[in-house]
Design an enzyme around this catalytic site. Structure first.
Site, PDB file in Angstrom:
ATOM      1  N   HIS A  82       0.761   5.710   0.985  1.00 19.40           N
ATOM      2  CA  HIS A  82       0.089   6.868   1.562  1.00 19.40           C
ATOM      3  C   HIS A  82       0.631   8.103   0.854  1.00 19.40           C
ATOM      4  CE1 HIS A  82      -1.408   4.474   4.914  1.00 19.40           C
ATOM      5  NE2 HIS A  82      -0.180   4.053   5.157  1.00 19.40           N
ATOM      6  N   TYR A  99      11.764   4.549   0.181  1.00 25.47           N
ATOM      7  CA  TYR A  99      10.623   4.970  -0.644  1.00 25.47           C
ATOM      8  C   TYR A  99       9.731   5.939   0.118  1.00 25.47           C
ATOM      9  CZ  TYR A  99      12.374   0.627  -2.577  1.00 25.47           C
ATOM     10  OH  TYR A  99      13.192  -0.366  -3.047  1.00 25.47           O
ATOM     11  N   HIS A 121       0.847  -1.199   0.000  1.00 26.52           N
ATOM     12  CA  HIS A 121       0.000   0.000   0.000  1.00 26.52           C
ATOM     13  C   HIS A 121       0.876   1.241   0.000  1.00 26.52           C
ATOM     14  CE1 HIS A 121       0.762  -0.372   4.352  1.00 26.52           C
ATOM     15  NE2 HIS A 121       0.364   0.884   4.492  1.00 26.52           N
TER      16      HIS A 121
END
Length: 177
Positions: A61, A146, A59
């Protein structure tokens, strides 16, 4: 049935979470170059600013700010997800399909929160930058490659040891998982 309503605010700043359908996958970091390319292409076609971001295995954000007179964040997410999925498929990566024959890489929806003020922005950016530690991927946020945390450190907005010395609790008001 719950009727979900999105908050469409032109020039708004929003916190988003987008998740893969398979929560055990690591395709986002395994193919981070394709994901970055999907973001770049979408930003060229439909401009927006990335204020903070972290990409995790399953996932991501993002805090995103839209341009004046534009509130279409669903269109941007549709494009990012589509570009990434098609680039991944074109590379030969196996992607399952649903009963309609559509690629089943992403969860169909995304989570969105409208940023209300500076404190809300700071709390959301902290959540984003600390998330790799919360998920047990690294012991310090600066160890995760990342993340926009590195941009914040280079700009002098956060110290290089931010989050690595117990200065925040990592809970950010969430219920236990």
């Amino acid at each position: 049935m719950v009727r979900y309503r999105r908050n469409f605010v032109p020039a708004g700043t929003f916190f988003f979470t987008a998740t893969l359908d398979d929560r055990r996958s690591s395709v986002l970091i395994d193919h981070v170059d394709k994901l970055r390319g999907a973001f770049r292409m979408t930003r060229v076609e439909r401009p927006f600013e990335i204020d903070a971001i972290v990409i995790l295995p399953d996932h991501l954000h993002v805090i995103m700010t839209l341009p004046n007179d534009d509130a279409d964040f669903p269109g941007r997410w549709r494009r990012i997800k589509s570009l990434f999925t098609h680039r991944l498929a074109a590379s030969g990566a196996p992607i399952s399909r649903n009963h309609r024959g559509e690629f089943a890489l992403w969860q169909r929806r995304f989570w969105e929160h409208t940023i209300r003020n500076d404190a809300d922005f700071e709390r959301s950016a902290d959540y984003i930058h600390f998330n790799p530690v919360k998920h047990g991927l690294v012991s310090s946020p600066t160890d995760w490659p990342y993340s926009s945390l590195h941009r914040y450190v280079r700009a002098g907005l956060l110290p290089a040891d931010w989050g690595g010395t117990g200065e925040i609790d990592g809970n950010f008001g969430e219920r236990g998982e």
